[in-house]
Design a protein around this motif. Structure first.
Motif, PDB file in Angstrom:
ATOM      1  N   HIS A 106       0.839  -1.212   0.000  1.00  0.00           N
ATOM      2  CA  HIS A 106       0.000   0.000   0.000  1.00  0.00           C
ATOM      3  C   HIS A 106       0.862   1.246   0.000  1.00  0.00           C
ATOM      4  CE1 HIS A 106      -1.973   3.345   2.133  1.00  0.00           C
ATOM      5  NE2 HIS A 106      -3.043   2.978   1.448  1.00  0.00           N
ATOM      6  N   ASN A 107       1.885   1.264   0.838  1.00  0.00           N
ATOM      7  CA  ASN A 107       2.711   2.460   0.978  1.00  0.00           C
ATOM      8  C   ASN A 107       3.476   2.802  -0.292  1.00  0.00           C
ATOM      9  OD1 ASN A 107       1.803   2.535   3.576  1.00  0.00           O
ATOM     10  ND2 ASN A 107       3.738   1.944   4.536  1.00  0.00           N
ATOM     11  N   ILE A 108       3.941   1.791  -1.028  1.00  0.00           N
ATOM     12  CA  ILE A 108       4.745   2.081  -2.219  1.00  0.00           C
ATOM     13  C   ILE A 108       3.878   2.467  -3.416  1.00  0.00           C
ATOM     14  CG2 ILE A 108       4.859  -0.245  -3.201  1.00  0.00           C
ATOM     15  CD1 ILE A 108       7.759   2.306  -2.871  1.00  0.00           C
ATOM     16  N   PHE A 109       2.581   2.157  -3.348  1.00  0.00           N
ATOM     17  CA  PHE A 109       1.676   2.557  -4.430  1.00  0.00           C
ATOM     18  C   PHE A 109       1.013   3.904  -4.147  1.00  0.00           C
ATOM     19  CE2 PHE A 109       2.103  -1.775  -5.919  1.00  0.00           C
ATOM     20  CZ  PHE A 109       1.958  -1.657  -7.292  1.00  0.00           C
ATOM     21  N   GLU A 110       0.741   4.189  -2.888  1.00  0.00           N
ATOM     22  CA  GLU A 110       0.134   5.475  -2.527  1.00  0.00           C
ATOM     23  C   GLU A 110       1.232   6.433  -2.083  1.00  0.00           C
ATOM     24  OE1 GLU A 110      -2.646   6.522  -3.157  1.00  0.00           O
ATOM     25  OE2 GLU A 110      -4.165   4.949  -3.101  1.00  0.00           O
ATOM     26  N   THR A 111       1.810   7.157  -3.022  1.00  0.00           N
ATOM     27  CA  THR A 111       2.946   8.036  -2.725  1.00  0.00           C
ATOM     28  C   THR A 111       2.598   9.522  -2.811  1.00  0.00           C
ATOM     29  OG1 THR A 111       3.641   7.876  -5.042  1.00  0.00           O
ATOM     30  CG2 THR A 111       4.643   6.324  -3.490  1.00  0.00           C
ATOM     31  N   ARG A 159       7.441  -2.119  -8.536  1.00  0.00           N
ATOM     32  CA  ARG A 159       6.944  -0.766  -8.285  1.00  0.00           C
ATOM     33  C   ARG A 159       8.075   0.151  -7.810  1.00  0.00           C
ATOM     34  NH1 ARG A 159       3.359   3.296  -9.419  1.00  0.00           N
ATOM     35  NH2 ARG A 159       2.953   4.557  -7.562  1.00  0.00           N
ATOM     36  N   SER A 160       8.937  -0.372  -6.959  1.00  0.00           N
ATOM     37  CA  SER A 160      10.049   0.432  -6.443  1.00  0.00           C
ATOM     38  C   SER A 160      10.984   0.852  -7.571  1.00  0.00           C
ATOM     39  CB  SER A 160      10.836  -0.374  -5.395  1.00  0.00           C
ATOM     40  OG  SER A 160      10.010  -0.721  -4.308  1.00  0.00           O
ATOM     41  N   TYR A 161      11.291  -0.080  -8.449  1.00  0.00           N
ATOM     42  CA  TYR A 161      12.187   0.255  -9.559  1.00  0.00           C
ATOM     43  C   TYR A 161      11.530   1.266 -10.498  1.00  0.00           C
ATOM     44  CZ  TYR A 161      15.774  -0.225 -13.091  1.00  0.00           C
ATOM     45  OH  TYR A 161      16.788   0.043 -13.975  1.00  0.00           O
ATOM     46  N   TYR A 162      10.222   1.124 -10.694  1.00  0.00           N
ATOM     47  CA  TYR A 162       9.509   2.090 -11.539  1.00  0.00           C
ATOM     48  C   TYR A 162       9.609   3.500 -10.948  1.00  0.00           C
ATOM     49  CZ  TYR A 162       5.634   4.873 -13.273  1.00  0.00           C
ATOM     50  OH  TYR A 162       4.872   5.905 -13.770  1.00  0.00           O
ATOM     51  N   THR A 165      12.528   5.652 -11.768  1.00  0.00           N
ATOM     52  CA  THR A 165      12.519   6.346 -13.063  1.00  0.00           C
ATOM     53  C   THR A 165      11.821   7.702 -12.972  1.00  0.00           C
ATOM     54  OG1 THR A 165      10.423   5.350 -13.813  1.00  0.00           O
ATOM     55  CG2 THR A 165      12.461   4.105 -14.221  1.00  0.00           C
ATOM     56  N   GLN A 166      11.094   7.938 -11.903  1.00  0.00           N
ATOM     57  CA  GLN A 166      10.386   9.209 -11.732  1.00  0.00           C
ATOM     58  C   GLN A 166      11.256  10.262 -11.046  1.00  0.00           C
ATOM     59  OE1 GLN A 166       7.232   9.183 -13.243  1.00  0.00           O
ATOM     60  NE2 GLN A 166       8.174   7.212 -13.785  1.00  0.00           N
ATOM     61  N   ILE A 167      12.463   9.871 -10.639  1.00  0.00           N
ATOM     62  CA  ILE A 167      13.393  10.818 -10.029  1.00  0.00           C
ATOM     63  C   ILE A 167      14.248  11.431 -11.131  1.00  0.00           C
ATOM     64  CG2 ILE A 167      15.275  11.129  -8.374  1.00  0.00           C
ATOM     65  CD1 ILE A 167      14.256   8.665  -6.915  1.00  0.00           C
ATOM     66  N   HIS A 168      14.249  12.743 -11.225  1.00  0.00           N
ATOM     67  CA  HIS A 168      14.928  13.408 -12.337  1.00  0.00           C
ATOM     68  C   HIS A 168      16.308  13.950 -11.968  1.00  0.00           C
ATOM     69  CE1 HIS A 168      11.224  12.951 -14.537  1.00  0.00           C
ATOM     70  NE2 HIS A 168      10.559  13.621 -13.606  1.00  0.00           N
ATOM     71  N   LYS A 169      16.526  14.233 -10.697  1.00  0.00           N
ATOM     72  CA  LYS A 169      17.829  14.751 -10.288  1.00  0.00           C
ATOM     73  C   LYS A 169      18.811  13.594 -10.163  1.00  0.00           C
ATOM     74  CE  LYS A 169      19.991  18.001  -7.094  1.00  0.00           C
ATOM     75  NZ  LYS A 169      19.789  18.879  -5.916  1.00  0.00           N
ATOM     76  N   ARG A 244       8.987   8.875  -1.254  1.00  0.00           N
ATOM     77  CA  ARG A 244       7.747   9.656  -1.163  1.00  0.00           C
ATOM     78  C   ARG A 244       8.062  11.112  -0.889  1.00  0.00           C
ATOM     79  NH1 ARG A 244       3.265  10.588   2.838  1.00  0.00           N
ATOM     80  NH2 ARG A 244       1.404  10.871   1.527  1.00  0.00           N
ATOM     81  N   VAL A 245       9.063  11.360  -0.055  1.00  0.00           N
ATOM     82  CA  VAL A 245       9.502  12.733   0.196  1.00  0.00           C
ATOM     83  C   VAL A 245       9.930  13.389  -1.107  1.00  0.00           C
ATOM     84  CG1 VAL A 245      11.365  14.105   1.233  1.00  0.00           C
ATOM     85  CG2 VAL A 245      10.183  12.372   2.597  1.00  0.00           C
ATOM     86  N   ILE A 246      10.671  12.655  -1.928  1.00  0.00           N
ATOM     87  CA  ILE A 246      11.150  13.186  -3.204  1.00  0.00           C
ATOM     88  C   ILE A 246       9.986  13.469  -4.149  1.00  0.00           C
ATOM     89  CG2 ILE A 246      12.513  12.660  -5.270  1.00  0.00           C
ATOM     90  CD1 ILE A 246      14.264  10.880  -3.428  1.00  0.00           C
ATOM     91  N   LEU A 247       9.067  12.526  -4.259  1.00  0.00           N
ATOM     92  CA  LEU A 247       7.939  12.682  -5.175  1.00  0.00           C
ATOM     93  C   LEU A 247       7.012  13.815  -4.743  1.00  0.00           C
ATOM     94  CD1 LEU A 247       7.131   8.916  -5.830  1.00  0.00           C
ATOM     95  CD2 LEU A 247       8.316  10.510  -7.356  1.00  0.00           C
ATOM     96  N   LEU A 248       7.008  14.116  -3.437  1.00  0.00           N
ATOM     97  CA  LEU A 248       6.235  15.258  -2.931  1.00  0.00           C
ATOM     98  C   LEU A 248       7.031  16.560  -3.005  1.00  0.00           C
ATOM     99  CD1 LEU A 248       4.536  13.647   0.221  1.00  0.00           C
ATOM    100  CD2 LEU A 248       3.478  14.154  -1.991  1.00  0.00           C
ATOM    101  N   ARG A 249       8.253  16.457  -3.564  1.00  0.00           N
ATOM    102  CA  ARG A 249       9.146  17.616  -3.742  1.00  0.00           C
ATOM    103  C   ARG A 249       9.490  18.281  -2.418  1.00  0.00           C
ATOM    104  NH1 ARG A 249       6.539  20.385  -9.251  1.00  0.00           N
ATOM    105  NH2 ARG A 249       6.769  18.494 -10.548  1.00  0.00           N
TER     106      ARG A 249
END
Length: 284
Positions: A106-111, A159-162, A165-169, A244-249
């Motif tokens: 649940h935690n890795i899908f709801e970020t 899911r974690s590996y995917y 790919t969403q991290i740009h820095k 999740r911290v990163i994806l929330l900027r």
């Protein structure tokens, strides 16, 4: 040293569990059936307590507390199982593995800040956990449990590996990739030891007889499985928490520190440190 033998008297009675691991029973302590397989669960419990403490101290999401609490429950259940080799405690070891992994799924899908999947995801996970529980109690086959658990772990890893790919820095992506790969390595090594312990039990016992205690305990490979999976799961929760911290900027508000050089944890960055980070980025 003379060859060790199992004692005839079993403090907890004859084993009723469907599994009895390679470690010989009651050769170290009369109250503990499998001494090394029991005591290595302290790693689960210790890392879980530290994870809960750091999560609450630095104001991270309460979802992480539930994940760490799940690890602690697995450790406690596994302790009771290996200490007694009783079926009811085997269930206390195995079923929480499913429940905890459902929480981590649940935690890795709801970020995001808001729920993306609404109630559908928790409902699906609850149904899965309930179905596995009911089926396992009826089938009573450990392989069924192992496959059910492996399926969840595989979903989490993909899911974690995917999310990587969403991290740009680039610099952050490299650090997160190292943390995730470290988690995979620890878990993978634990799984390797688990299999060797199952496949080569006779050879391992013969080697332990020759070496003698206490060095022979190093060849109790199921104990190494506990250590590898405890650290692997703990590293993964730290990865999940920080990604999740990163994806929330909010990566400028938190950072990962390493206690004792090998225990990562997420901390809140002070205002002064944040200013220094901004100045540093301007210089770059």
């Amino acid at each position: 040293m003379s060859e060790t033998k199992e004692t005839k008297e079993h403090f907890w009675g004859d084993p009723t569990a469907t599994l009895d691991w390679c470690e010989e029973n009651y050769i170290v302590h009369k109250y503990i059936a499998e001494f090394i397989n029991t005591t290595t669960n302290l790693i689960f419990i210790s890392l879980a307590i530290f994870g809960i403490h750091s999560t609450l101290k630095y104001g991270l999401s309460f979802r992480n507390v539930l994940g760490y609490a799940g690890i602690a429950l697995v450790g406690i259940g596994s302790w009771c199982f290996h200490m007694t080799l009783l079926y009811e405690f085997q269930l206390l070891d195995e079923l929480p593995m499913i429940y905890t992994t459902c929480i981590l799924t649940h935690n890795i899908f709801e970020t995001g800040e808001k729920r993306r999947f609404g109630l559908y995801l928790p409902l699906a996970l609850f149904t899965y956990a309930s179905g596995v529980t009911a089926a396992y109690l009826y089938i009573n086959d450990p392989v069924f449990h192992q496959v059910s658990y492996a399926l969840l772990v595989s979903i989490i890893n993909f899911r974690s590996y995917y999310l990587l790919t969403q991290i740009h820095k680039a610099s952050i992506k490299i650090r997160m990739k190292r943390l995730l790969f470290t988690a995979w390595t620890m878990f993978g090594l634990g799984f390797l030891f688990w299999n060797i312990d199952n496949i080569a039990c006779h050879q391992l016992r013969q080697s332990r007889y020759k070496i003698g205690m206490p060095l022979s305990h190093l060849l109790e490979l199921h104990g190494w499985w506990h250590i590898g999976t405890a650290f692997g799961t703990y590293y993964w929760i730290v990865f999940s928490s920080y990604i999740r911290v990163i994806l929330l900027r909010k990566e400028n508000e938190y950072k990962i520190k390493w206690g004792l050089g090998f225990v990562p944890y997420v901390v809140k960055v002070s205002k002064n440190s944040r200013k220094e980070m901004k100045l540093g980025s301007k210089v770059e």
